[in-house]
Design a protein around this motif. Structure first.
Motif, short mmCIF file in Angstrom:
data_model
loop_
_atom_site.label_atom_id
_atom_site.label_comp_id
_atom_site.label_asym_id
_atom_site.label_seq_id
_atom_site.Cartn_x
_atom_site.Cartn_y
_atom_site.Cartn_z
N ARG A 266 0.82 -1.22 0.00
CA ARG A 266 0.00 0.00 0.00
C ARG A 266 0.85 1.26 0.00
N ARG A 267 2.18 1.12 0.05
CA ARG A 267 3.14 2.25 0.06
C ARG A 267 2.86 3.16 1.26
N VAL A 268 2.86 2.55 2.47
CA VAL A 268 2.58 3.26 3.72
C VAL A 268 3.63 2.86 4.75
N SER A 269 4.14 3.84 5.50
CA SER A 269 5.04 3.59 6.63
C SER A 269 4.53 4.34 7.84
N PHE A 270 4.62 3.67 9.00
CA PHE A 270 4.24 4.29 10.28
C PHE A 270 5.48 4.34 11.16
N TYR A 271 5.63 5.42 11.92
CA TYR A 271 6.80 5.62 12.78
C TYR A 271 6.36 5.93 14.20
N TRP A 272 7.10 5.45 15.19
CA TRP A 272 6.80 5.75 16.59
C TRP A 272 7.38 7.10 16.96
N VAL A 273 6.66 7.83 17.77
CA VAL A 273 7.13 9.07 18.38
C VAL A 273 7.13 8.79 19.88
N GLY A 274 8.28 8.92 20.52
CA GLY A 274 8.37 8.56 21.93
C GLY A 274 8.38 7.05 22.04
N SER A 275 7.90 6.55 23.16
CA SER A 275 7.88 5.10 23.34
C SER A 275 6.83 4.50 22.42
N PRO A 276 7.02 3.23 22.03
CA PRO A 276 6.02 2.60 21.15
C PRO A 276 4.61 2.70 21.73
N GLU A 277 3.69 2.88 20.84
CA GLU A 277 2.28 3.00 21.14
C GLU A 277 1.90 4.31 21.84
N THR A 278 2.78 5.32 21.79
CA THR A 278 2.47 6.63 22.35
C THR A 278 1.86 7.53 21.28
N ALA A 279 2.51 7.62 20.13
CA ALA A 279 2.03 8.46 19.03
C ALA A 279 2.76 8.04 17.76
N MET A 280 2.12 8.31 16.62
CA MET A 280 2.78 7.97 15.35
C MET A 280 2.24 8.76 14.18
N PRO A 281 3.14 9.16 13.29
CA PRO A 281 2.70 9.65 11.98
C PRO A 281 2.71 8.49 10.98
N GLY A 282 1.75 8.53 10.07
CA GLY A 282 1.73 7.57 8.98
C GLY A 282 2.04 8.33 7.69
N LEU A 283 2.93 7.79 6.88
CA LEU A 283 3.31 8.41 5.61
C LEU A 283 2.72 7.59 4.48
N TRP A 284 1.90 8.21 3.65
CA TRP A 284 1.18 7.53 2.58
C TRP A 284 1.64 8.10 1.24
N GLU A 285 2.28 7.25 0.43
CA GLU A 285 2.72 7.71 -0.89
C GLU A 285 1.51 7.94 -1.77
N MET A 286 1.49 9.11 -2.40
CA MET A 286 0.37 9.50 -3.26
C MET A 286 0.67 9.14 -4.70
N GLY A 287 -0.36 9.20 -5.52
CA GLY A 287 -0.20 8.96 -6.95
C GLY A 287 0.55 10.10 -7.62
N SER A 288 0.52 10.15 -8.91
CA SER A 288 1.27 11.15 -9.66
C SER A 288 0.43 12.38 -10.01
N ALA A 289 -0.69 12.56 -9.34
CA ALA A 289 -1.54 13.73 -9.61
C ALA A 289 -0.79 15.01 -9.31
N PRO A 290 -1.06 16.08 -10.05
CA PRO A 290 -0.33 17.33 -9.85
C PRO A 290 -0.80 18.11 -8.62
N LEU A 291 -1.63 17.49 -7.78
CA LEU A 291 -2.10 18.17 -6.57
C LEU A 291 -1.11 17.95 -5.44
N ALA A 292 -0.91 18.97 -4.65
CA ALA A 292 -0.03 18.84 -3.49
C ALA A 292 -0.79 19.35 -2.27
N MET A 293 -0.60 18.67 -1.17
CA MET A 293 -1.23 19.08 0.08
C MET A 293 -0.11 19.22 1.10
#
Length: 178
Positions: free
Chosen positions: A61-88
């Protein structure tokens, strides 16, 4: 002339609003998700540059999750987008200890990451956001997302301070010498 303490007006209840008893239990943000253009490049930034440990990856699914602080405290998920010219471009803030924020500008610079203030100007020391007050350093990730590192200060708020370098905050807070 006497002054009375300013009181917050009673909140207006929206028909679909969660009850105050539930919102009072919310203590922090657990996860956030960011769209990224190139997951490999973003992995290098979040894991190698910022040092966040990998929590989980869904390669198909081209997704990675990372721990912030100790595991299970907080996390950002990074989702690779398609090639659309839109940026957020989004914003996330990582809570840190004040002592760590004071070292952060040098540490980011050593990794080739430009420390910024909240309006995107280059800085060499943390800023203070006076209304909180909090120490803060920003940078951007490879996709232009606004990444903030923040530590609340134990001093009383000073909304008139606005935002500015920590050294100026200290001068403001220092007692006048006669």
């Amino acid at each position: 002339m006497t002054s009375t303490p300013r009181q917050n007006p009673a909140p207006q209840k929206h028909p679909n609003q969660i009850t105050p008893q539930i919102t009072a239990q919310i203590t922090g943000l657990y996860e956030t998700h960011l769209p990224v253009a190139d997951l490999t490049r973003s992995r290098a930034f979040y894991h190698d540059m910022l040092g966040l440990p990998l929590a989980h990856e869904l390669a198909e699914r081209r997704v990675s999750f990372y721990w912030v602080g100790s595991p299970e405290t907080a996390m950002p998920g990074l989702w690779e987008m398609g090639s659309a010219p839109l940026a957020m471009r989004l914003h996330i803030a990582f809570r840190m200890a004040a002592a760590d924020i004071h070292r952060l500008c040098d540490q980011l610079s050593q990794r080739g990451i430009q420390p910024l203030n909240l309006i995107g100007e280059k800085i060499s020391e943390p800023i203070v956001i006076g209304w909180m007050p909090a120490l803060s350093v920003y940078c951007t990730d490879p996709d232009g997302h606004s990444i903030e590192f923040i530590a609340k200060l134990p001093e009383p708020p000073d909304p008139d301070f606005g935002q500015g370098p920590y050294s100026r905050w200290q001068q403001r807070a220092a007692p006048a010498r006669g």
